[in-house]
Write an enzyme that holds these catalytic residues in place. Structure first.
Site, short mmCIF file in Angstrom:
data_model
loop_
_atom_site.label_atom_id
_atom_site.label_comp_id
_atom_site.label_asym_id
_atom_site.label_seq_id
_atom_site.Cartn_x
_atom_site.Cartn_y
_atom_site.Cartn_z
N ASP A 1 0.85 -1.19 0.00
CA ASP A 1 0.00 0.00 0.00
C ASP A 1 0.89 1.25 0.00
OD1 ASP A 1 -1.97 1.88 0.33
OD2 ASP A 1 -2.73 1.12 2.23
N ASP B 1 1.92 4.16 -3.36
CA ASP B 1 1.70 5.62 -3.40
C ASP B 1 3.01 6.30 -3.80
OD1 ASP B 1 -1.01 5.58 -2.64
OD2 ASP B 1 -0.77 7.21 -1.20
C1 LIG Z 1 -8.25 0.11 2.48
C2 LIG Z 1 -7.59 1.16 1.63
C3 LIG Z 1 -8.02 2.54 2.08
C4 LIG Z 1 -6.13 0.95 1.65
C5 LIG Z 1 -5.39 1.74 0.63
O1 LIG Z 1 -4.95 2.85 0.85
C6 LIG Z 1 -5.12 1.13 -0.66
O2 LIG Z 1 -5.51 0.00 -0.92
O3 LIG Z 1 -4.43 1.79 -1.46
MG LIG Z 2 -3.30 3.27 -0.47
#
Ligand SMILES: CC(C)CC(=O)C(=O)O
Ligand SMILES: [Mg+2]
Ligand SMILES: NC(=O)C1=CN([C@@H]2O[C@H](COP(=O)(O)OP(=O)(O)OC[C@H]3O[C@@H](n4cnc5c(N)ncnc54)[C@H](O)[C@@H]3O)[C@@H](O)[C@H]2O)C=CC1
Length: 352
Positions: free
Chosen positions: A248, A252
């Site tokens: 996760d 990003d």
């Molecule tokens: C459960 C989500 C909010 C987690 C997340 O940030 C993602 O999967 O990118």
């Molecule tokens: Mg995320």
């Protein structure tokens, strides 16, 4: 699938409906007159829906969603400071419930620096890798609690669950993908110097599965070092395999180095095809820009390409990706101050 492509659409909150509207435009255009008829069913779910109804994801809605061929998802969640909604309720009881119930064990997140897109890195090199993030386990399973002991101190736990079964199937998926790629390289990212129980399971599993793929090389990075190399030398990566939390966070960062989170697509994939897979931008509901037509819909549109590919509409998927690539290359800046809808229209125009 038959002659109908039957898609559940969950626009969600914030910029979710804005970017999904553009993704749907593209999906309609690219399937129009093609091999299959497109059927779209909208599901109203998310933070706004919870405020109106108190529902997160009712069982009957989940059962109805299971019947579709695939799911197109926008984003859900309230602004981090919104006190009307208990933090995490929508993310956990709606979005993660979907991912877990539909056994989306491969969370596939490609990271590609398209020609013409400016990276914040001075010398990014050629960046084209995929993150295979485990999607059904890790610290996201809700195995924890908050208790008070005899002392006045509160204790909060959030236990990461890693099953040999779950780790093995996602690691094998990463090796399979690497075997199909030019560089044929897998990097395991974890933190086995500290998280020894889970980390050693992942490491041993990679060593074991690697035996089946002699043509694929592999290495290992602790997650903290991985963040360094994502910034200093992202072109070294080909396929990254990692757990739910690290994946996760790293994706990003991968979005940021490849020109912005508004370009980062993802697929939550059930590789066994027992339930529909779900395709969504990596980003969230972006409350800071919601309702202003400022969001870049490219990530949602590229998620449609991943969806078409998964559904076997490989030509259509490639058409969408090529149109996006062409449109992106012609940009002077990330969005050129165009509206969400104008960017969608520009991509549709290139599909023609
Ligand atoms: C459960 C989500 C909010 C987690 C997340 O940030 C993602 O999967 O990118
Ligand atoms: Mg995320
Ligand atoms: N898959 C999902 O539904 C996800 C939901 N969330 C939820 O979204 C809400 C907001 O979370 P944040 O941490 O702020 O992350 P976010 O990804 O929504 O926003 C982070 C930053 O990126 C920008 N951004 C995001 N998407 C963009 C786009 N398409 N075009 C241009 N800029 C874009 C936002 O304006 C913001 O400045 C929270 O409720 C969170 O839980 C967060 C991540 C994933």
């Amino acid at each position: 699938m038959g002659n109908v492509i039957d898609i559940a659409v969950i626009p969600g909150d914030g910029i979710g409906p804005e970017v999904v509207a553009e993704a749907v435009k593209v999906l309609k255009f690219v399937t129009n007159g093609g091999k299959a008829e497109l059927k779209l069913t909208d599901y109203k779910l998310g933070a706004e829906h919870w405020l109106e109804t108190g529902e997160t994801l009712p069982e009957e809605t989940l059962e109805a969603i299971k019947k579709h061929d695939a799911i197109l998802f926008g984003a859900v969640g309230a602004a981090p400071g919104d006190t009307r909604i208990p933090s995490g309720i929508i993310e956990r009881e709606m979005l993660l419930k979907l991912r877990f119930s539909l056994d989306h064990f491969v969370n596939l997140r490609p990271a590609k620096l398209y020609p013409g897109i400016e990276s914040p890195l001075a010398n990014p090199g050629e960046v084209d890798f995929v993150v295979v993030r485990e999607g059904t386990e890790g610290p996201y399973v809700g195995n924890g609690g908050s208790v008070r002991t005899g002392t006045t101190h509160e204790i909060a736990t959030e236990v990461s669950v890693n099953t040999a079964y779950g780790v093995e199937r996602v690691v094998r998926d990463a090796f399979r993908r690497a075997a199909e790629r030019e560089r044929k390289h897998v990097t395991l990212v974890h933190k086995h110097n500290v998280l020894v129980h889970a980390g050693h399971l992942w490491k041993r599993t990679v060593e074991m599965v690697a035996q089946e793929f002699p043509e694929v090389t592999h290495d290992y990075l602790h997650v903290d070092a991985a963040t360094i190399f994502l910034t200093t030398d992202p072109s070294r990566f080909d396929v990254i395999v990692t757990d739910n939390l690290f994946g996760d966070i790293l994706t990003d960062q991968a979005g940021a180095i490849t020109g912005g989170i508004g370009l980062a697509a993802s697929g939550n994939i059930n590789m066994d095809r027992t339930y529909p897979s779900m395709f969504e931008p990596v980003h969230g509901s972006a409350p800071d820009i919601a309702g202003q037509q400022k969001a870049d819909p490219t990530a949602a549109i590229l998620s449609v390409a991943l969806m078409l590919d998964h559904l076997g509409l490989v030509e259509e998927a490639r058409t969408v990706e090529q149109a996006v690539e062409k449109e992106i290359t012609s940009r002077q800046e990330l969005t050129d101050n165009r509206t969400t809808s104008e960017i969608g229209d520009a991509i549709v125009a290139l599909l023609a």
